[in-house]
Enzyme design. Structure first.
Site, PDB file in Angstrom:
ATOM      1  CB  THR A   1      -0.922  -0.023   1.247  1.00  0.00           C
ATOM      2  OG1 THR A   1      -1.809  -1.126   1.122  1.00  0.00           O
ATOM      3  CG2 THR A   1      -1.724   1.248   1.394  1.00  0.00           C
TER       4      THR A   1
ATOM      5  CB  THR B   1       0.565  -3.436   6.354  1.00  0.00           C
ATOM      6  OG1 THR B   1      -0.702  -3.521   5.718  1.00  0.00           O
ATOM      7  CG2 THR B   1       1.150  -2.048   6.227  1.00  0.00           C
ATOM      8  CG  ASP B   2      -2.170  -7.827   3.708  1.00  0.00           C
ATOM      9  OD1 ASP B   2      -2.526  -6.765   4.249  1.00  0.00           O
ATOM     10  OD2 ASP B   2      -2.807  -8.358   2.769  1.00  0.00           O
TER      11      ASP B   2
ATOM     12  CB  SER C   1       3.365  -8.342   1.897  1.00  0.00           C
ATOM     13  OG  SER C   1       2.252  -8.004   2.681  1.00  0.00           O
TER      14      SER C   1
HETATM   15  N1  GLU Z   1      -1.774  -5.908  -0.563  1.00  0.00           N
HETATM   16  C1  GLU Z   1      -1.247  -5.177   0.527  1.00  0.00           C
HETATM   17  C2  GLU Z   1      -0.033  -5.867   1.098  1.00  0.00           C
HETATM   18  O1  GLU Z   1       0.935  -5.870   0.426  1.00  0.00           O
HETATM   19  C3  GLU Z   1      -2.260  -4.681   1.431  1.00  0.00           C
HETATM   20  C4  GLU Z   1      -1.912  -4.129   2.749  1.00  0.00           C
HETATM   21  C5  GLU Z   1      -0.985  -2.974   2.881  1.00  0.00           C
HETATM   22  O2  GLU Z   1       0.092  -2.878   2.309  1.00  0.00           O
HETATM   23  O3  GLU Z   1      -1.321  -2.114   3.727  1.00  0.00           O
HETATM   24  O4  GLU Z   1       0.100  -6.416   2.142  1.00  0.00           O
END
Ligand code: GLU
Length: 330
Positions: A15, A95-96, A62
């Site tokens: 994100t 963040t995931d 992620s």
């Molecule tokens: N798809 C994202 C990730 O890479 C969503 C969450 C984020 O980065 O806040 O984990």
């Protein structure tokens, strides 16, 4: 005036590299579309903290990260940390699964130089995005001498967390990252302030390094509930070397699943009891006779990090006592 530290910022997507159609899109947007240089361009103020270099290692959410991604990130970071002209590393990340990458680095990097993994809950295009400040704070933390020797850190929402403890605990709020015993410290106006240190071993004090490590043993996770059928559990355990069983409460196992897990352990699968509560200790020989069954317990670790710890421990042997000791030490 002392020279500014040299910080390498490695982009992997998420994100923090996302873009929405409009400022109101705080939760609906495209991830992993901005290059790391575009993200860094939004915080020219960071140039006052450090000499910055950047590289784009990956560009993906992620949620897609598997063992190969972790090894690729770990090997690249280990490589750059060995260089004299690198004083610290910041990794931008979705963040995931930020806590998994951070914990993997925390257990395997052999350096006292600061490594900070950072993401954001809102893309840079959103109203009240946390992307710019989180990245600025992460660079401030990586550039500061007080961050040396305490392992891999996750910076978010003005807090500095140890990779061992932090988990993403909310799907959309800025206040998404939680460590059960609290953050190590805060970042305010570009300066970290620490109040505690990690007490469990990490980095230089672990037996694991990424040198020559070609892959990780297969460790899977099964989520426990009363209606889980034994054949579904057996199929998860079928090809695994290790199985984190995420039991209810204190790692409880439904009676109709006991024989499946005991059979898996007899076949040599390392069965580890964890808890789906997300907090607290799973006590060995507490609700189940783990010694008798040859099972392990996670201590207080969450299943997704227990998976990585067991996989690393299995690279060095499969004695049950040694594996259990890893859960008590790291
Ligand atoms: N798809 C994202 C990730 O890479 C969503 C969450 C984020 O980065 O806040 O984990």
């Amino acid at each position: 005036m002392t020279a500014k530290p040299n910080i390498l910022v490695i982009g992997t997507g998420g994100t923090i590299a996302g873009r929405g159609k409009a400022a109101v899109n705080t939760s609906a947007y495209l991830c992993s579309v901005l290059g790391i240089d575009e993200v860094l361009d939004t915080i020219p103020q960071a140039l006052a903290l450090a000499n910055l270099r950047s590289e784009q290692l990956l560009q993906t959410g992620s949620e897609n990260f598997n063992n190969e991604h972790l090894l690729a990130i770990g090997k690249r970071v280990a490589n750059v940390l060995a260089r004299q002209d690198v004083d610290g590393v910041v990794i931008t990340h979705g963040t995931d699964t930020i806590e998994e990458t951070a914990y993997f680095l925390h257990l395997t990097l052999k350096s006292v130089k600061p490594v900070v993994v950072v993401g954001s809950m809102r893309p840079p295009s959103a109203m009240s995005s946390d992307a710019a400040l989180n990245l600025y704070d992460a660079i401030a933390v990586a550039a500061h001498p007080s961050s040396r020797g305490i392992g891999t850190l996750v910076v978010a929402n003005s807090e500095i967390h140890t990779a061992r403890d932090v988990v993403k605990s909310n799907s959309f709020k800025l206040e998404a990252f939680r460590s059960p015993y609290g953050a190590l410290g805060y970042v305010i106006e570009g300066v970290p302030r620490y109040y505690r240190r990690p007490s469990r071993a990490h980095t230089l004090d672990t037996p694991w390094s990424l040198d020559g490590l070609a892959g990780l043993p297969k460790v899977d996770i099964a989520y426990g509930y009363g209606a889980l059928e034994s054949d579904a559990l057996a199929s998860i355990a079928a090809n695994a070397r290790g199985l984190i069983f995420v039991g209810t409460g204190n790692g409880n196992v439904a009676s109709h699943l006991l024989s499946t897990l005991r059979e898996a352990a007899r076949r040599g699968v390392h069965v580890v009891r964890a808890s789906r509560t997300g907090n607290g200790i799973v006590l060995r020989n507490g609700t189940q006779p783990d010694d008798e069954y040859g099972w392990l317990t996670v201590d207080d670790q969450v299943p997704q990090k227990a998976r990585l710890l067991l996989a690393l421990a299995l690279t060095q042997g499969c004695d049950t006592n040694t594996l259990q000791a890893a859960f008590e030490r790291y």
